[in-house]
Design a protein around this motif. Sequence first.
Motif, mmCIF file in Angstrom:
data_model
loop_
_atom_site.group_PDB
_atom_site.id
_atom_site.type_symbol
_atom_site.label_atom_id
_atom_site.label_comp_id
_atom_site.label_asym_id
_atom_site.label_seq_id
_atom_site.Cartn_x
_atom_site.Cartn_y
_atom_site.Cartn_z
ATOM 1 N N ASP A 107 1.156 -1.230 0.113
ATOM 2 C CA ASP A 107 0.204 -0.125 -0.055
ATOM 3 C C ASP A 107 0.809 1.164 -0.119
ATOM 4 O OD1 ASP A 107 0.922 -0.616 2.831
ATOM 5 O OD2 ASP A 107 -1.375 0.388 3.214
ATOM 6 N N ILE A 108 1.895 1.258 0.563
ATOM 7 C CA ILE A 108 2.614 2.307 0.543
ATOM 8 C C ILE A 108 3.085 2.276 -0.825
ATOM 9 C CG2 ILE A 108 4.606 3.197 1.347
ATOM 10 C CD1 ILE A 108 4.180 1.823 3.770
ATOM 11 N N VAL A 109 3.864 1.312 -1.080
ATOM 12 C CA VAL A 109 4.793 1.399 -2.904
ATOM 13 C C VAL A 109 3.155 2.474 -4.113
ATOM 14 C CG1 VAL A 109 5.716 0.059 -4.287
ATOM 15 C CG2 VAL A 109 6.261 -0.469 -1.929
ATOM 16 N N ALA A 110 2.163 1.655 -3.732
ATOM 17 C CA ALA A 110 0.882 1.956 -4.856
ATOM 18 C C ALA A 110 1.365 3.873 -4.291
ATOM 19 C CB ALA A 110 -0.099 1.225 -3.908
ATOM 20 N N HIS A 111 1.659 4.126 -2.936
ATOM 21 C CA HIS A 111 0.682 6.280 -2.666
ATOM 22 C C HIS A 111 2.398 5.775 -3.340
ATOM 23 C CE1 HIS A 111 1.167 8.905 0.171
ATOM 24 N NE2 HIS A 111 0.047 8.991 -0.442
ATOM 25 N N LEU A 112 3.671 5.607 -3.312
ATOM 26 C CA LEU A 112 4.268 6.272 -4.122
ATOM 27 C C LEU A 112 4.266 6.921 -5.057
ATOM 28 C CD1 LEU A 112 7.563 4.693 -1.854
ATOM 29 C CD2 LEU A 112 6.300 6.493 -1.148
ATOM 30 N N GLU A 113 3.871 5.446 -6.022
ATOM 31 C CA GLU A 113 4.004 5.391 -7.010
ATOM 32 C C GLU A 113 2.240 6.172 -7.827
ATOM 33 O OE1 GLU A 113 5.188 2.491 -9.443
ATOM 34 O OE2 GLU A 113 5.646 1.194 -8.515
ATOM 35 N N GLU A 114 1.756 6.250 -7.038
ATOM 36 C CA GLU A 114 0.693 7.482 -7.857
ATOM 37 C C GLU A 114 1.343 9.353 -7.961
ATOM 38 O OE1 GLU A 114 -3.159 8.135 -4.541
ATOM 39 O OE2 GLU A 114 -3.114 6.052 -4.829
#
Length: 313
Positions: A201-208
């Motif tokens: 979820d954190i990686v997804a947030h960074l990607e976003e």
Amino acid sequence: MNPGLKDEMMKKDLIDITDLTTEEIDELIAVAEDIVKTPEKYSEVMRHRKIATLFYEPSTRTRFSFESAMLDLGGSVIGFSSPTECSVSKGESVADTARTAACFADVIAMRHFKDGAAFVAASNVDIPVINAGDGGHMHPTQTLTDLFTIHMEKGGFDNLTVGLCGDLKYGRTVHSLADALTMFGAKITLVAPESLQMPDDIVAHLEEKGCHPRKTAVLEDVIDQADVLYVTRIQRERFPDPSEYSKVAGTYRIDNAILREAKNDMIIMHPLPRVGEIAPEVDETQHARYFKQAFNGVPVRMALLSAILGGEM
Ligand code: NCD
């Protein structure tokens, strides 16, 4: 401080680093820098103000630096450094303890072993609450300290490659730092064994937010490219199964041999405590910045308390 930004930050809680804008963080860094240069200017700013440090989990640097920051601003301190010292041991809830602290103090700094505890406290009181670390979730004031240190050492964040190494799953400091580095556009490499990689979820947030971190389990993959190597302790106390900890304990150890591959001006940071991830011989090299980083915790928290409580500067 810029009056507009000061009004924005006044009375604000700090639960997550993304509660602050990049402009606010820049301003805090500028004030912290000024505090280092001219501390006497700030010695009365928090006169008659009080901080309550509610620490349900062990701490050395974070609690000492919150308390030093308030004392150096002319304010005072109440609180506990262990839940056994107060009515928490009788079963009092976070909400009730926070409400009680709010009767006596102007601001709360809370560390808790549960994710979300500082948010619960903030939802129950009218005074500002600062998250001093909630479980394996976030640690925004460590991140402000880290950003200040990087800024002082590297002059900014543009084009920096930062390696985050160690326990990226349970390490709250790297969760907040990854968010902040993304806000400032730095490049991130995530160095961890597969089982301790940054949560999805954190990686997804960074990607976003436009950051596309590289992932590797091999420190040698990043050591020659990094401008900053941020090392963390494997968080033994957060493993549900102790045998899982023993599988990954001691995965990385930075020593002078591995540093032969590093850029001359690469800096090594660590929120501390270290338990073997960085060999003591590294302390004497040009790379070591972790004790400087600990020192920086006080001016940064002085700047934050002044901004949140609206002290005259
Ligand atoms: C860290 C923490 O408590 O999350 N320490 C700190 O606040 N400086 C890192 C750790 O405990 O490993």
